[in-house]
Design a protein around this motif. Sequence first.
Motif, PDB file in Angstrom:
ATOM      1  N   PRO A   1     -12.174   0.845 -18.029  1.00 52.49           N
ATOM      2  CA  PRO A   1     -14.167   0.466 -17.899  1.00 52.49           C
ATOM      3  C   PRO A   1     -14.384   1.252 -16.821  1.00 52.49           C
ATOM      4  N   PHE A   2     -14.176   0.934 -15.466  1.00 57.73           N
ATOM      5  CA  PHE A   2     -15.042   0.971 -14.471  1.00 57.73           C
ATOM      6  C   PHE A   2     -15.145   2.579 -14.268  1.00 57.73           C
ATOM      7  N   HIS A   3     -16.312   2.461 -13.593  1.00 58.90           N
ATOM      8  CA  HIS A   3     -16.313   4.555 -13.037  1.00 58.90           C
ATOM      9  C   HIS A   3     -16.456   4.368 -12.052  1.00 58.90           C
ATOM     10  N   ILE A   4     -16.882   3.561 -10.778  1.00 63.34           N
ATOM     11  CA  ILE A   4     -17.237   3.074  -8.912  1.00 63.34           C
ATOM     12  C   ILE A   4     -16.922   2.098  -8.268  1.00 63.34           C
ATOM     13  N   LEU A   5     -15.831   2.068  -8.228  1.00 61.97           N
ATOM     14  CA  LEU A   5     -15.187   1.148  -6.737  1.00 61.97           C
ATOM     15  C   LEU A   5     -15.484   1.475  -5.843  1.00 61.97           C
ATOM     16  N   CYS A   6     -16.199   0.690  -4.942  1.00 64.56           N
ATOM     17  CA  CYS A   6     -16.846   0.744  -3.807  1.00 64.56           C
ATOM     18  C   CYS A   6     -17.349  -0.221  -2.447  1.00 64.56           C
ATOM     19  N   HIS A   7     -17.502  -1.313  -2.768  1.00 62.63           N
ATOM     20  CA  HIS A   7     -17.542  -2.740  -2.229  1.00 62.63           C
ATOM     21  C   HIS A   7     -16.037  -3.161  -1.045  1.00 62.63           C
ATOM     22  N   HIS A   8     -16.457  -3.449   0.098  1.00 60.63           N
ATOM     23  CA  HIS A   8     -15.054  -3.952   1.491  1.00 60.63           C
ATOM     24  C   HIS A   8     -14.444  -4.303   0.201  1.00 60.63           C
ATOM     25  N   MET A   9     -12.910  -3.562   0.921  1.00 61.91           N
ATOM     26  CA  MET A   9     -11.503  -3.714   1.167  1.00 61.91           C
ATOM     27  C   MET A   9     -10.673  -3.780   1.604  1.00 61.91           C
ATOM     28  N   ARG A  10      -9.660  -3.885   1.666  1.00 60.12           N
ATOM     29  CA  ARG A  10      -8.458  -3.591   2.844  1.00 60.12           C
ATOM     30  C   ARG A  10      -7.278  -2.847   1.840  1.00 60.12           C
ATOM     31  N   PHE A  11      -7.558  -1.587   1.622  1.00 64.61           N
ATOM     32  CA  PHE A  11      -7.253  -0.293   0.458  1.00 64.61           C
ATOM     33  C   PHE A  11      -5.604  -1.080   0.139  1.00 64.61           C
TER      34      PHE A  11
ATOM     35  N   PRO B   1       0.973  -1.460   0.106  1.00 62.16           N
ATOM     36  CA  PRO B   1      -0.103  -0.168  -0.177  1.00 62.16           C
ATOM     37  C   PRO B   1       0.697   1.200   0.023  1.00 62.16           C
ATOM     38  N   PHE B   2       2.181   1.073   0.407  1.00 61.48           N
ATOM     39  CA  PHE B   2       2.870   2.446   0.450  1.00 61.48           C
ATOM     40  C   PHE B   2       3.555   2.346  -0.535  1.00 61.48           C
ATOM     41  N   GLN B   3       4.059   2.024  -2.175  1.00 64.77           N
ATOM     42  CA  GLN B   3       4.783   1.898  -3.219  1.00 64.77           C
ATOM     43  C   GLN B   3       3.990   3.302  -3.378  1.00 64.77           C
ATOM     44  N   ARG B   4       5.720   3.571  -4.416  1.00 65.29           N
ATOM     45  CA  ARG B   4       5.274   5.002  -4.980  1.00 65.29           C
ATOM     46  C   ARG B   4       4.748   5.574  -5.549  1.00 65.29           C
ATOM     47  N   ARG B   5       3.709   6.540  -5.679  1.00 66.02           N
ATOM     48  CA  ARG B   5       2.605   6.155  -6.558  1.00 66.02           C
ATOM     49  C   ARG B   5       3.720   6.193  -8.491  1.00 66.02           C
ATOM     50  N   LEU B   6       2.455   5.810  -8.621  1.00 75.06           N
ATOM     51  CA  LEU B   6       2.838   5.444 -10.562  1.00 75.06           C
ATOM     52  C   LEU B   6       2.955   7.073 -10.822  1.00 75.06           C
TER      53      LEU B   6
ATOM     54  N   LEU C   1      -3.178   1.143  -2.670  1.00 76.36           N
ATOM     55  CA  LEU C   1      -3.680   1.998  -3.287  1.00 76.36           C
ATOM     56  C   LEU C   1      -2.899   1.637  -4.718  1.00 76.36           C
ATOM     57  N   LYS C   2      -1.916   0.717  -5.337  1.00 77.14           N
ATOM     58  CA  LYS C   2      -1.369   0.510  -5.859  1.00 77.14           C
ATOM     59  C   LYS C   2      -1.795  -0.442  -7.128  1.00 77.14           C
ATOM     60  N   GLU C   3      -2.725  -0.999  -6.654  1.00 81.95           N
ATOM     61  CA  GLU C   3      -3.431  -2.050  -6.908  1.00 81.95           C
ATOM     62  C   GLU C   3      -5.279  -1.691  -7.232  1.00 81.95           C
ATOM     63  N   VAL C   4      -5.593  -0.325  -6.758  1.00 79.18           N
ATOM     64  CA  VAL C   4      -6.750   0.115  -6.744  1.00 79.18           C
ATOM     65  C   VAL C   4      -6.682   0.704  -8.187  1.00 79.18           C
ATOM     66  N   LEU C   5      -5.102   1.415  -8.406  1.00 76.91           N
ATOM     67  CA  LEU C   5      -4.166   1.826  -9.063  1.00 76.91           C
ATOM     68  C   LEU C   5      -5.103   1.310 -11.115  1.00 76.91           C
ATOM     69  N   GLN C   6      -4.662  -0.032 -10.961  1.00 74.38           N
ATOM     70  CA  GLN C   6      -4.107  -0.296 -11.502  1.00 74.38           C
ATOM     71  C   GLN C   6      -5.903  -0.646 -12.274  1.00 74.38           C
ATOM     72  N   VAL C   7      -7.254  -0.674 -11.526  1.00 76.39           N
ATOM     73  CA  VAL C   7      -8.478  -0.637 -12.051  1.00 76.39           C
ATOM     74  C   VAL C   7      -9.362   0.558 -12.276  1.00 76.39           C
ATOM     75  N   MET C   8      -8.668   1.819 -10.582  1.00 77.87           N
ATOM     76  CA  MET C   8      -9.232   2.745 -11.049  1.00 77.87           C
ATOM     77  C   MET C   8      -8.161   4.254 -12.085  1.00 77.87           C
TER      78      MET C   8
END
Length: 487
Positions: A130-140, A38-43, A142-149
């Motif tokens: 292709p996704f607009h909203i990511l909103c369901h339960h997860m443990r945050f 979760p603390f990788q350098r920002r892409l 960031l690096k992986e979230v930015l692969q999707v959003m």
Amino acid sequence: MGPLTSIRTMRLWGPRSLGVALGVFMTIGFALQLWGGPFQRRLPGLQLRKPWARSPQPAAASCLPRQRLVFLKTHKSGSSSVLNLLHRYGDRHGLHFALPDRYQFGYPRLFQASRVKGYHPQGKVGGQTPFHILCHHMRFNLKEVLQVMPSDSFFFSIVRDPAALARSAFSYYKSTSSAFRKAPSLAAFLANPRAFYRPGARGDHYARNLLWFDFGLPFPPEMRTKRGNLLPPKEPLTPQLHSLPSATGPRAQNKDLSAVFQPISTVAEGHGRTASPASSDSGSLSFIQWGLAWLDSVFDLVMVAEYFDESLVLLADALCWGLDDVVGFVHNAQAGGEQGHGAAGNGGQTAEERQLTARARAWNHLDWALYVHFNRSLWARIEQYGQSRLEGAVAELRARREALAKRCLEGGEALDPKYISDRRFRPFQFGSAKVLGYRLRSGLSPGDQEECERLATPELQYKDKLAAKQFPPTVSVPLKTARLLAP
């Protein structure tokens, strides 16, 4: 509350003192080594967020509704109510959700992009995900979230006073957390948590610093060992608290984070002691400050459950949405708990209740730091928005909610699940307390029926509805027909 600019970043990491700087970098190095995800350098594509500024009015030509959203759904913090408004908004506007195969993204493990249904690496359309909203339960993560959003998505979440959260979590996760399961009551657990809690035991992330865990933050080194941090940090001296006339939760005014961790005498493990908490150590305090600053750089808004309606008004303003887009009903409320999102605070509590609140905040000291930080930043945002303007918007929001309840709901309020026969609206039952739901009035017009169904649909059923809409079942061609169609 806004992200760090380059100047603020330099100030954060500047050598204010050799000792503090050394402690900070040693702690960060340790965190990066063990918790790099979760603390990788920002892409390279990630845009650092600009400091928050008052957004233009929805009528302004430059204000366009935001539709790329990342909502970190934290546990037991009013997040199900936020999820419902996101479901409704996306459903009405034909937006695509990043959905889990079931109902959570591999929680309690860190979020992985591969868990998103329909996700394909590098699978962007016209350079856009292709996704607009990511909103369901997860443990945050960031690096992986930015692969999707996309990196310019609007990131937001919600926090709750850890004392109120502990009460709700103990009831809801009694059978899930080994620590809670062994304790006869929450009071007994908080009087001697080490008698029940074991770091790393199954489900025990629900029993301590659940918000910090959900945000994907690493824990201070002394909390990672089974023998470390034997005594919970002592109850912080509560910051000066003020509130709006319409609200009941605390407003934190204290600007010195170190004051949040002042030691006081408590009873721990059967012995009365006065000791400096581990969190008051300069290294641990720097660790917490760094974690909070990192969150500030990622999240555009963090709502506060105790000021839920005020937070909704600010959310609508930040997203350039109307009040009708954020008005809705409370979801996943437990019978016998708070109906709504306000908290009792310390006013009007008995001495025993005040002691329970103090112990809950002390045991969950990282969550308390999160709460004080984001409570303060929410009020800074309210002051820039304008308090009188906010009070008018909150009054209008509540009037619209009341009107919707009268129009849509039988009895005009949430009901015990035994009165809800329609499975589409019966909430999932979990934990020792009943989860309330809604029953629609009969004789609604077709338009009202559709909107009222959206308002009353619980999160699990709505997620299934969205999944069926986005991924309709394929109709297989019968074998004989297939042979006829073959060349």
